[in-house]
Design an enzyme around this catalytic site. Structure first.
Site, mmCIF file in Angstrom:
data_model
loop_
_atom_site.group_PDB
_atom_site.id
_atom_site.type_symbol
_atom_site.label_atom_id
_atom_site.label_comp_id
_atom_site.label_asym_id
_atom_site.label_seq_id
_atom_site.Cartn_x
_atom_site.Cartn_y
_atom_site.Cartn_z
ATOM 1 N N PRO A 130 0.787 -1.238 0.000
ATOM 2 C CA PRO A 130 0.000 0.000 0.000
ATOM 3 C C PRO A 130 0.815 1.284 0.000
ATOM 4 O O PRO A 130 0.258 2.377 0.162
ATOM 5 C CB PRO A 130 -0.783 -0.120 1.317
ATOM 6 C CG PRO A 130 0.200 -0.803 2.228
ATOM 7 C CD PRO A 130 0.966 -1.772 1.355
ATOM 8 N N GLU A 131 2.131 1.187 -0.205
ATOM 9 C CA GLU A 131 2.973 2.373 -0.027
ATOM 10 C C GLU A 131 2.655 3.492 -1.017
ATOM 11 O O GLU A 131 2.537 4.665 -0.629
ATOM 12 C CB GLU A 131 4.454 1.979 -0.141
ATOM 13 C CG GLU A 131 4.974 1.119 0.997
ATOM 14 C CD GLU A 131 4.857 -0.368 0.738
ATOM 15 O OE1 GLU A 131 5.528 -1.152 1.440
ATOM 16 O OE2 GLU A 131 4.092 -0.761 -0.174
ATOM 17 N N VAL A 132 2.566 3.168 -2.306
ATOM 18 C CA VAL A 132 2.380 4.215 -3.312
ATOM 19 C C VAL A 132 1.080 4.997 -3.103
ATOM 20 O O VAL A 132 1.086 6.237 -3.176
ATOM 21 C CB VAL A 132 2.478 3.628 -4.734
ATOM 22 C CG1 VAL A 132 2.022 4.632 -5.785
ATOM 23 C CG2 VAL A 132 3.923 3.187 -5.019
ATOM 24 N N ILE A 134 -0.295 5.872 -0.478
ATOM 25 C CA ILE A 134 -0.186 6.818 0.640
ATOM 26 C C ILE A 134 1.031 7.723 0.477
ATOM 27 O O ILE A 134 1.487 8.359 1.430
ATOM 28 C CB ILE A 134 -0.150 6.090 1.990
ATOM 29 C CG1 ILE A 134 1.079 5.184 2.135
ATOM 30 C CG2 ILE A 134 -1.432 5.294 2.201
ATOM 31 C CD1 ILE A 134 1.274 4.622 3.551
ATOM 32 N N LEU A 136 4.213 6.933 -0.531
ATOM 33 C CA LEU A 136 5.536 6.377 -0.268
ATOM 34 C C LEU A 136 5.974 5.474 -1.419
ATOM 35 O O LEU A 136 5.512 5.618 -2.537
ATOM 36 C CB LEU A 136 5.526 5.626 1.070
ATOM 37 C CG LEU A 136 5.195 6.490 2.287
ATOM 38 C CD1 LEU A 136 5.051 5.641 3.537
ATOM 39 C CD2 LEU A 136 6.254 7.577 2.501
#
Length: 245
Positions: A130-132, A134, A136
């Site tokens: 899920p980084e991208v 949010i 990141l």
């Protein structure tokens, strides 16, 4: 150990991430203790296979964002680099490591699992990077996703637009087996591996190790991560998700 629980049953060691109140999020201490414990088990001739699992509701929810939020850029870079070294350590151990994924394998928990030799997942486990979304970037372990799922699927997963269940993770090649009780199934596999000849079994890991995750790839991912950390979206996420942990 403050962040891990260790049990042994004959030649099999079960190592559990043990921060259930933080969804087993990876703190700097957890990363350090896990690396140290894995190296100690590698040096113990009695241990022939390792099961890696998570206590509480799931496997691992990734990096501890509350801890990352409190770090400066140098601290974040060092933490993510250590996490990458941990994943490469697992790949390069001669002792096979089986991940037993219950509940969730998210972010760094996802790449920690895919860095293991065999992955057993529950049908209802949640798999996501899920980084991208949010603001990141997945800072380490992408090579292990590419090796398992292929470049095209890994790229899509890194965009974070897919959330997979356990069955979908198996179909994508991220996990190897589906089991209602992943820990029990992982122990059964570990017993089979532990029963193999003590010289031949480690040779398999040595053979595949050179094709594994590369330090240069993790370093490049870390640079993208640090650039993304400077954005307004990342700052908002550190505040939001850091407090929620």
């Amino acid at each position: 150990m403050e962040t891990l629980a260790l049990e042994t049953a004959g030649p099999v060691a079960r190592l559990s991430l043990d921060r259930p109140d933080q969804r087993n999020a990876m703190s700097a201490l957890l990363v350090a203790e896990l690396g140290e414990c894995l190296q100690q088990l590698e040096g113990d001739a009695r241990i022939r296979a390792i099961v890696l699992s998570g206590s509480g509701r799931g496997f691992c929810a990734g990096s501890d964002l509350s801890e990352l939020a409190a770090m400066d850029a140098a601290g974040r870079e060092a933490f993510e680099a250590e996490s990458g070294r941990l994943a490469r350590l697992i790949w390069n151990l001669e002792t096979p490591v089986i991940a037993a994924v219950t509940g969730f394998a998210i972010g760094g928990g996802f790449t920690l699992a895919t860095s293991c030799d065999i992955v057993v997942t529950a049908p209802d486990a949640k798999w996501s990077l899920p980084e991208v979304p949010i603001g990141l970037f997945p800072a380490w372990g992408i090579d292990s996703v590419v090796l398992r799922a292929g470049q095209a699927r890994a790229r899509r997963l890194c965009w974070g637009i897919d959330i997979l269940d356990g069955q979908q993770a198996v179909e994508a090649g991220l996990a190897d087996e589906l089991a209602d009780d992943p820990i029990a199934a992982a122990h059964e596999l570990a017993q089979k591996l532990a029963a193999l000849p003590p010289e031949s079994a480690p040779a398999v890991k040595r053979y595949f190790a050179p094709a594994g995750p590369a330090a240069a790839s993790d370093a490049a991912a870390n640079r993208h991560f640090l650039q993304c950390c400077d954005t307004a979206e990342a700052a908002a996420s550190f505040i939001r998700y850091g407090k929620s942990r």
